[in-house]
Write an enzyme that holds these catalytic residues in place. Structure first.
Site, PDB file in Angstrom:
ATOM      1  N   SER A  35       0.831  -1.204   0.000  1.00  0.00           N
ATOM      2  CA  SER A  35       0.000   0.000   0.000  1.00  0.00           C
ATOM      3  C   SER A  35       0.862   1.248   0.000  1.00  0.00           C
ATOM      4  O   SER A  35       1.967   1.265   0.557  1.00  0.00           O
ATOM      5  CB  SER A  35      -0.900  -0.002   1.240  1.00  0.00           C
ATOM      6  N   TYR A  55      -2.452  -0.288   9.963  1.00  0.00           N
ATOM      7  CA  TYR A  55      -2.631  -0.843   8.625  1.00  0.00           C
ATOM      8  C   TYR A  55      -1.339  -0.702   7.820  1.00  0.00           C
ATOM      9  O   TYR A  55      -0.860  -1.663   7.207  1.00  0.00           O
ATOM     10  CB  TYR A  55      -3.784  -0.134   7.910  1.00  0.00           C
TER      11      TYR A  55
END
Length: 333
Positions: free
Chosen positions: A127, A152
């Site tokens: 990501s 995350y």
């Protein structure tokens, strides 16, 4: 090829599965169908290709090692694409254990299965969030990513490190793709394009954080899928120019790579909202609010490494992408 794809009920996973089936690959999809967002959308995505003769689906959780191992033993995948994850920056502040189980335990199970199954190439979702507190733009794979600002992001950085250890120890070719703000038809309802479209359609105000000063490297789903397929077909190899005394964070002397995959043309969030208003035919009240915890001000992908190595060339402008997204949204909603 026989390709195992995790997260095939998800946004990117469903689009990738359709593309692989269209070119003649045999696909085993794995998804746990969790209720992080409306499962009906996941079922609708799957319905587009669930009856294809080359597709098999399993409802399983990557954190279930036995289920993962059984899938690998029965299907014997030649390549694997891992797109299953507990997504969302803000939700990681509320339910961190979900990220530990899915993104760390689940990814560890997948690495072990790939190792023992002698998989030829593992491509997995990282990501843009890994860039965290970095402020140098554009973000490049040569940059250090040691300061995540959400759990995350930390789990995605951990995935890259875990993959490297397997590439180094066992020669498992692995490639991580750092996705940048993917949008388009069948997108996630927890992300801003769908949230904004819903509220604009209903005439409700929208919350715009960082007082509207965000910029994002919005990347259309078709460009993302093209890049994933190209990467999957180009098996990671050791970098012959790698220098252990001056290491490049994006390559290795193991068969391991990480790449940015984005549009390389960031746009202001307010411009994205303006285009949504234009195509939906109504304006919306914007409540300008401070930055949220775990968020970053700007993203911009330097995709030069992916261009060089696989010929990646995103060509969907934000104007065209938003028009296509809204056309789908009007029909689906």
């Amino acid at each position: 090829m026989r390709i195992l794809v995790t997260g095939t009920a998800g946004f990117i996973g469903a689009a990738l599965a359709e593309r692989l089936l269209a070119r003649g690959d045999e696909v085993l999809g794995i998804d746990n169908h969790n209720d992080y967002y409306d499962p009906a959308l996941k079922e609708a995505r799957l319905a587009r290709f669930a009856d294809h003769p080359g597709y098999t689906h399993r409802r399983a959780d990557l954190a279930d090692a036995a289920a993962v191992n059984e899938a690998f033993i029965s299907f014997k995948p030649q390549r694997v694409v891992n797109l299953a994850a507990q997504a969302g920056v803000r939700y990681s502040l509320k339910n961190p254990q979900a990220y530990v189980q899915s993104n760390l335990v689940g990814f560890g199970n997948l690495l072990e299965a790939c190792r023992h199954g002698e998989v030829g190439h593992l491509v997995y979702a990282s990501s843009s969030s890994v860039y965290g507190a970095n402020r140098k733009l554009p973000f490049a794979v040569e940059d250090a990513v040691d300061h995540p600002v959400s759990l995350y992001a930390a789990t995605k950085k951990a995935n890259e490190l875990m993959a490297h250890s397997y590439s180094h120890l066992y020669g498992l070719p692995t490639t991580g793709l750092r996705f940048f703000t993917v949008y388009g038809p069948w997108g996630r309802p927890d992300m801003s394009p769908m949230l904004f479209a819903d509220r604009i359609s209903r005439g409700e105000p929208i919350d715009v954080f960082n007082y509207g000063n965000h910029s994002r490297d919005f990347t259309y789903i078709d460009d993302i899928v093209e890049g994933v397929v190209r990467t999957l077909d180009q098996v990671a190899r050791p970098d012959p120019a790698y220098n252990a005394e001056a290491p490049n964070p994006g390559t290795s002397d193991a068969p391991w790579r990480v790449y940015n995959i984005g549009n390389d043309r960031p746009a202001q969030l307010l411009r994205f909202i303006e285009l949504l208003e234009q195509h939906l035919g109504r304006t919306v009240e914007k409540r300008l609010l401070p930055m949220q915890p775990g968020d970053v001000a700007d993203t911009w992908a330097d995709v030069s490494a992916l261009r060089r190595d696989v010929g990646y060339a995103p060509d969907t402008s934000i104007e065209d992408g938003v028009a296509r997204f809204v056309a789908w949204y009007r029909e689906y909603a």
